[in-house]
Motif scaffolding. Structure first.
Motif, PDB file in Angstrom:
ATOM      1  N   SER A 132      44.110 -62.710  27.142  1.00 31.25           N
ATOM      2  CA  SER A 132      42.864 -63.221  27.713  1.00 31.25           C
ATOM      3  C   SER A 132      42.391 -64.454  26.961  1.00 31.25           C
ATOM      4  O   SER A 132      41.926 -65.426  27.570  1.00 31.25           O
ATOM      5  CB  SER A 132      41.773 -62.138  27.695  1.00 31.25           C
ATOM      6  N   ARG A 133      42.540 -64.457  25.652  1.00 28.92           N
ATOM      7  CA  ARG A 133      42.136 -65.620  24.859  1.00 28.92           C
ATOM      8  C   ARG A 133      42.961 -66.844  25.250  1.00 28.92           C
ATOM      9  O   ARG A 133      42.414 -67.935  25.445  1.00 28.92           O
ATOM     10  CB  ARG A 133      42.302 -65.322  23.365  1.00 28.92           C
ATOM     11  N   SER A 134      44.266 -66.667  25.375  1.00 28.28           N
ATOM     12  CA  SER A 134      45.132 -67.782  25.748  1.00 28.28           C
ATOM     13  C   SER A 134      44.783 -68.317  27.129  1.00 28.28           C
ATOM     14  O   SER A 134      44.720 -69.535  27.340  1.00 28.28           O
ATOM     15  CB  SER A 134      46.601 -67.345  25.707  1.00 28.28           C
ATOM     16  N   ALA A 139      40.587 -75.876  28.446  1.00 28.51           N
ATOM     17  CA  ALA A 139      41.199 -77.180  28.182  1.00 28.51           C
ATOM     18  C   ALA A 139      41.259 -78.010  29.462  1.00 28.51           C
ATOM     19  O   ALA A 139      40.943 -79.205  29.455  1.00 28.51           O
ATOM     20  CB  ALA A 139      42.604 -76.993  27.601  1.00 28.51           C
ATOM     21  N   ARG A 140      41.626 -77.375  30.576  1.00 26.27           N
ATOM     22  CA  ARG A 140      41.659 -78.087  31.854  1.00 26.27           C
ATOM     23  C   ARG A 140      40.256 -78.536  32.248  1.00 26.27           C
ATOM     24  O   ARG A 140      40.042 -79.670  32.685  1.00 26.27           O
ATOM     25  CB  ARG A 140      42.250 -77.206  32.945  1.00 26.27           C
ATOM     26  N   GLY A 141      39.293 -77.636  32.078  1.00 25.31           N
ATOM     27  CA  GLY A 141      37.918 -77.964  32.449  1.00 25.31           C
ATOM     28  C   GLY A 141      37.327 -79.074  31.604  1.00 25.31           C
ATOM     29  O   GLY A 141      36.659 -79.971  32.116  1.00 25.31           O
ATOM     30  N   VAL A 199      39.502 -74.627  21.488  1.00 27.17           N
ATOM     31  CA  VAL A 199      40.429 -75.374  22.343  1.00 27.17           C
ATOM     32  C   VAL A 199      41.106 -76.492  21.554  1.00 27.17           C
ATOM     33  O   VAL A 199      42.324 -76.685  21.649  1.00 27.17           O
ATOM     34  CB  VAL A 199      39.694 -75.954  23.573  1.00 27.17           C
ATOM     35  N   VAL A 200      40.327 -77.233  20.782  1.00 29.46           N
ATOM     36  CA  VAL A 200      40.886 -78.325  19.983  1.00 29.46           C
ATOM     37  C   VAL A 200      41.956 -77.787  19.035  1.00 29.46           C
ATOM     38  O   VAL A 200      43.055 -78.348  18.919  1.00 29.46           O
ATOM     39  CB  VAL A 200      39.780 -79.057  19.198  1.00 29.46           C
ATOM     40  N   GLU A 201      41.652 -76.685  18.368  1.00 34.15           N
ATOM     41  CA  GLU A 201      42.610 -76.089  17.435  1.00 34.15           C
ATOM     42  C   GLU A 201      43.856 -75.601  18.172  1.00 34.15           C
ATOM     43  O   GLU A 201      44.986 -75.814  17.730  1.00 34.15           O
ATOM     44  CB  GLU A 201      41.952 -74.926  16.691  1.00 34.15           C
ATOM     45  N   TRP A 202      43.654 -74.964  19.323  1.00 37.42           N
ATOM     46  CA  TRP A 202      44.767 -74.409  20.108  1.00 37.42           C
ATOM     47  C   TRP A 202      45.684 -75.513  20.622  1.00 37.42           C
ATOM     48  O   TRP A 202      46.918 -75.407  20.535  1.00 37.42           O
ATOM     49  CB  TRP A 202      44.188 -73.591  21.257  1.00 37.42           C
ATOM     50  N   VAL A 203      45.104 -76.587  21.140  1.00 37.36           N
ATOM     51  CA  VAL A 203      45.924 -77.700  21.643  1.00 37.36           C
ATOM     52  C   VAL A 203      46.691 -78.340  20.494  1.00 37.36           C
ATOM     53  O   VAL A 203      47.875 -78.671  20.631  1.00 37.36           O
ATOM     54  CB  VAL A 203      45.052 -78.742  22.370  1.00 37.36           C
ATOM     55  N   HIS A 204      46.022 -78.511  19.359  1.00 39.09           N
ATOM     56  CA  HIS A 204      46.693 -79.114  18.204  1.00 39.09           C
ATOM     57  C   HIS A 204      47.844 -78.233  17.730  1.00 39.09           C
ATOM     58  O   HIS A 204      48.931 -78.740  17.381  1.00 39.09           O
ATOM     59  CB  HIS A 204      45.695 -79.332  17.074  1.00 39.09           C
TER      60      HIS A 204
END
Length: 214
Positions: free
Chosen positions: A24-26, A33-35, A74-79
């Motif tokens: 669910s977190r992912s 991120a899309r939004g 989101v920033v951390e996840w994308v990085h």
């Protein structure tokens, strides 16, 4: 009979809950991120993020306390995704120039994904603002600049990158090229990858060096 810890009552249930929470977190992070890339931080609606991910708003607030917490995650996840798919594979190259070109190729491919554009969108939105999300974006950006600066200096020491402007200025131009080409050529594979590499070769001065050797 001894009971293994994995067979203990409740162990399977706890593992399932952890897996569900991770899924669910992912899903929520990807939706956010899309939004964020489409609407920006100021206009994103958390209820829409949850719905698009297939969850309720309550499920989102179970994972993230507010919009700022979600955006920082989101920033951390994308990085982390970028490091896994681009940064670490490029680090396996043994020469500075090879690593710099691998970063360019990998970044172009990474930016074909919706999630990649969120960093660029937030960097523009929070430009010159003192905000936790903006500060985290700049910290991530500076990490990239420092890496490229080190590689440019190493390339100049081994003679594969010609002398020129200060290494940090070259690194800033390199990072700007990655960002700019990704925006201009989004959705235009495979030209995005080829032109990103050509552009960073120019910034590094490789074209001029190749002509001089010819």
């Amino acid at each position: 009979m001894n009971v293994r810890s994995s067979d203990a009552p409740g162990t399977a249930r706890r593992a399932t809950q952890a897996e569900r929470s991770a899924r669910s977190r992912s899903a929520l992070l990807e939706s956010a991120a899309r939004g964020l890339s489409r609407y920006g931080y100021g206009n994103i609606v958390l209820a829409d993020v949850a719905r698009d991910a297939g969850y309720t708003r309550g499920a989102l607030y179970h994972q993230f306390k507010d919009k700022q917490d979600l955006a920082l995650a989101v920033v951390e996840w994308v990085h982390e995704n970028w490091l896994s798919e681009v940064g670490e594979p490029a680090r396996r190259e043994t020469a500075p120039v090879a690593e710099l070109l691998a970063l360019a190729r990998g970044h172009a491919v990474f930016c074909r994904r919706d999630i990649a554009r969120v960093i660029m969108a937030l960097r523009i939105e929070f430009s010159e603002q003192d905000h936790p999300v903006g500060r985290e974006i700049e910290r991530t950006w500076e990490t990239g600049v420092e890496r490229v600066t080190r590689l440019v200096r190493a390339g100049r020491r081994d003679g594969t990158i010609p002398p020129g402007p200060p290494a940090r200025k070259v690194a800033l131009a390199y990072m700007g090229v990655l960002e700019g080409v990704a925006i201009a050529l989004a959705g235009h594979a495979p030209h995005d990858q080829e032109l990103t590499v050509r552009a960073v070769e120019g910034v590094l001065g490789l074209h001029g060096a190749q002509k001089a050797e010819a």
